[in-house]
Design a protein around this motif. Structure first.
Motif, PDB file in Angstrom:
ATOM      1  N   PHE A 128      38.009  45.473  43.952  1.00 47.94           N
ATOM      2  CA  PHE A 128      39.746  45.570  43.632  1.00 47.94           C
ATOM      3  C   PHE A 128      40.227  46.322  45.066  1.00 47.94           C
ATOM      4  O   PHE A 128      39.664  46.658  46.089  1.00 47.94           O
ATOM      5  N   CYS A 129      41.573  45.082  45.396  1.00 50.81           N
ATOM      6  CA  CYS A 129      42.499  45.917  46.655  1.00 50.81           C
ATOM      7  C   CYS A 129      42.714  47.088  45.822  1.00 50.81           C
ATOM      8  O   CYS A 129      43.532  47.636  44.812  1.00 50.81           O
ATOM      9  N   ALA A 130      43.911  48.063  46.830  1.00 51.44           N
ATOM     10  CA  ALA A 130      44.453  49.105  47.173  1.00 51.44           C
ATOM     11  C   ALA A 130      44.589  49.504  47.766  1.00 51.44           C
ATOM     12  O   ALA A 130      44.346  49.189  48.814  1.00 51.44           O
ATOM     13  N   THR A 131      45.912  50.374  47.566  1.00 51.63           N
ATOM     14  CA  THR A 131      47.212  50.630  48.109  1.00 51.63           C
ATOM     15  C   THR A 131      48.030  51.054  47.963  1.00 51.63           C
ATOM     16  O   THR A 131      48.214  51.296  46.540  1.00 51.63           O
ATOM     17  N   PRO A 132      48.374  52.464  48.344  1.00 43.68           N
ATOM     18  CA  PRO A 132      48.056  53.070  49.850  1.00 43.68           C
ATOM     19  C   PRO A 132      46.325  54.112  49.580  1.00 43.68           C
ATOM     20  O   PRO A 132      46.634  54.241  48.499  1.00 43.68           O
ATOM     21  N   VAL A 133      46.519  53.821  50.661  1.00 46.61           N
ATOM     22  CA  VAL A 133      44.868  54.929  50.642  1.00 46.61           C
ATOM     23  C   VAL A 133      44.923  55.967  52.045  1.00 46.61           C
ATOM     24  O   VAL A 133      45.371  56.132  52.783  1.00 46.61           O
ATOM     25  N   TYR A 134      43.317  56.364  51.233  1.00 45.46           N
ATOM     26  CA  TYR A 134      43.258  57.141  53.222  1.00 45.46           C
ATOM     27  C   TYR A 134      43.522  56.636  54.386  1.00 45.46           C
ATOM     28  O   TYR A 134      43.301  55.681  54.287  1.00 45.46           O
ATOM     29  N   CYS A 135      44.274  57.530  54.728  1.00 47.88           N
ATOM     30  CA  CYS A 135      45.047  56.596  56.189  1.00 47.88           C
ATOM     31  C   CYS A 135      44.696  58.072  57.452  1.00 47.88           C
ATOM     32  O   CYS A 135      45.870  57.731  58.221  1.00 47.88           O
TER      33      CYS A 135
ATOM     34  N   GLY B  48      44.432  46.259  42.118  1.00 46.00           N
ATOM     35  CA  GLY B  48      45.115  45.754  41.015  1.00 46.00           C
ATOM     36  C   GLY B  48      43.830  45.276  40.109  1.00 46.00           C
ATOM     37  O   GLY B  48      43.276  46.428  40.080  1.00 46.00           O
ATOM     38  N   GLN B  49      44.170  43.869  39.549  1.00 48.76           N
ATOM     39  CA  GLN B  49      42.810  44.009  38.268  1.00 48.76           C
ATOM     40  C   GLN B  49      41.654  44.047  38.574  1.00 48.76           C
ATOM     41  O   GLN B  49      41.043  43.791  37.874  1.00 48.76           O
ATOM     42  N   GLY B  50      41.627  43.575  39.775  1.00 53.92           N
ATOM     43  CA  GLY B  50      39.969  42.905  40.190  1.00 53.92           C
ATOM     44  C   GLY B  50      39.724  41.747  39.787  1.00 53.92           C
ATOM     45  O   GLY B  50      40.393  41.084  39.443  1.00 53.92           O
ATOM     46  N   THR B  51      38.849  41.990  41.046  1.00 60.61           N
ATOM     47  CA  THR B  51      37.750  39.992  40.755  1.00 60.61           C
ATOM     48  C   THR B  51      36.700  39.938  41.368  1.00 60.61           C
ATOM     49  O   THR B  51      35.837  40.661  41.320  1.00 60.61           O
ATOM     50  N   GLN B  52      35.830  39.524  40.487  1.00 61.76           N
ATOM     51  CA  GLN B  52      34.440  39.301  40.243  1.00 61.76           C
ATOM     52  C   GLN B  52      33.895  38.586  41.097  1.00 61.76           C
ATOM     53  O   GLN B  52      34.578  37.640  41.249  1.00 61.76           O
ATOM     54  N   VAL B  53      32.439  38.766  41.874  1.00 64.15           N
ATOM     55  CA  VAL B  53      32.352  38.133  42.556  1.00 64.15           C
ATOM     56  C   VAL B  53      30.885  38.204  42.259  1.00 64.15           C
ATOM     57  O   VAL B  53      30.182  39.600  41.688  1.00 64.15           O
TER      58      VAL B  53
END
Length: 125
Positions: free
Chosen positions: A94-101, A116-121
């Motif tokens: 999953f991508c994410a923003t904003p995050v701890y910074c 985001g909705q995520g993508t399988q690896v």
């Protein structure tokens, strides 16, 4: 409010590579810290990589030297290049923003974090 869409997951064999991309909307893209997280079945979500507004990066120990996070401010996108993949990298990413910074290397969410909705690896041995 930022909206995120991931691309690029898939299945590879051990030692292979994949590149994940995250397209982001929102006017404050440039000022945000962004990150990739992953979650495998039955396991807790794990922070994988973070990139700050100045381009500095942080990585989880398990992926350091194999994964690279980057961003393209003009196209509002940030990517995760994953090399030398291992079966233990199998997860939904999953991508994410904003995050701890803050100034340390912690990869963590904050109250405002959007995913985001995520993508399988999937990495097979």
């Amino acid at each position: 409010q930022v909206q995120l869409v991931e691309f690029g997951g898939g299945s590879v064999q051990t030692g292979g590579s994949l590149r994940l991309s995250c397209a982001a909307s929102g006017d404050t893209f440039r000022s945000y810290c962004m990150a990739w997280f992953r979650q495998a079945p039955g396991k807790e979500r794990e922070g994988v990589a973070r990139i700050d507004s100045d381009g500095s990066t942080s990585y989880a120990y398990s992926v350091k030297g194999r994964f690279t996070i980057s961003k393209d401010n003009n196209n509002r996108r940030f990517d995760l290049q994953m090399n030398t993949l291992k079966p233990e990298d199998t997860a939904r990413y999953f991508c994410a923003t904003p995050v701890y910074c803050l100034g340390d290397s912690t990869i963590a969410t904050i109250r405002e974090t959007r995913f985001g909705q995520g993508t399988q690896v999937t990495v097979s041995s």
